[in-house]
Design a protein around this motif. Structure first.
Motif, mmCIF file in Angstrom:
data_model
loop_
_atom_site.group_PDB
_atom_site.id
_atom_site.type_symbol
_atom_site.label_atom_id
_atom_site.label_comp_id
_atom_site.label_asym_id
_atom_site.label_seq_id
_atom_site.Cartn_x
_atom_site.Cartn_y
_atom_site.Cartn_z
ATOM 1 N N LYS A 27 74.415 82.306 40.259
ATOM 2 C CA LYS A 27 75.706 81.614 40.364
ATOM 3 C C LYS A 27 76.773 82.476 39.696
ATOM 4 N N LYS A 28 78.040 82.121 39.910
ATOM 5 C CA LYS A 28 79.132 82.929 39.352
ATOM 6 C C LYS A 28 79.097 83.013 37.834
ATOM 7 N N ASP A 29 78.593 81.970 37.166
ATOM 8 C CA ASP A 29 78.574 81.980 35.704
ATOM 9 C C ASP A 29 77.286 82.601 35.133
ATOM 10 N N GLU A 30 76.371 83.033 35.995
ATOM 11 C CA GLU A 30 75.150 83.678 35.533
ATOM 12 C C GLU A 30 75.349 85.188 35.517
ATOM 13 N N GLY A 31 74.705 85.843 34.612
ATOM 14 C CA GLY A 31 74.845 87.285 34.518
ATOM 15 C C GLY A 31 73.602 87.923 33.951
ATOM 16 N N ASN A 81 83.917 89.077 34.501
ATOM 17 C CA ASN A 81 84.222 88.069 33.482
ATOM 18 C C ASN A 81 83.639 88.421 32.120
ATOM 19 N N GLU A 82 82.467 89.025 32.112
ATOM 20 C CA GLU A 82 81.809 89.402 30.861
ATOM 21 C C GLU A 82 81.425 90.872 30.919
ATOM 22 N N ASN A 101 68.148 87.994 32.859
ATOM 23 C CA ASN A 101 69.026 86.855 32.649
ATOM 24 C C ASN A 101 68.364 85.967 31.607
ATOM 25 N N THR A 103 68.772 83.034 30.681
ATOM 26 C CA THR A 103 68.581 81.623 31.033
ATOM 27 C C THR A 103 67.482 81.424 32.066
#
Length: 107
Positions: A27-31, A81-82, A101, A103
């Motif tokens: 997802k967009k918030d995963e990195g 973003n990060e 990742n 998470t």
């Protein structure tokens, strides 16, 4: 290792990360979190997290490759973003760059 080879390897590693991002439906918030690791640490990360993306390089070229990987990855949308500022701790016997990742634990 020549600079061109290191630059090519950095671009290929970035390509592999972007492919894995799409393949595993991030997802967009995963990195990704990137670490410099030795063989034992790499194995530990691979057993704990899925997916992982790693590349091996001679320890004398590792610093140069890690700097180029940061530059290349910070230009990609997945890291906008990060941005990557540092890698995890580096040891004298580090020979891998490993991305995972935090998470997404291996089940």
């Amino acid at each position: 290792m020549e600079n061109q080879e290191i630059e090519f390897q950095a671009k290929m590693y970035a390509f592999a990360l972007n492919s894995a991002t799409k393949e595993h439906g991030f997802k967009k918030d995963e990195g990704w979190k990137l670490n410099l690791a030795n063989a034992a640490e790499k194995l530990e990360i691979e057993q704990k997290y899925y997916p992982t993306v790693s590349t091996q390089i001679a320890s004398d070229s590792l610093h140069k490759l890690s700097e180029l990987v940061k530059i290349v990855l910070n230009r990609t949308p997945a890291f906008a973003n990060e941005p990557i500022n540092t890698f995890g701790a580096q040891h004298a016997d580090s020979e891998y760059i490993v991305a995972y990742n935090p998470t997404r634990v291996h089940r």
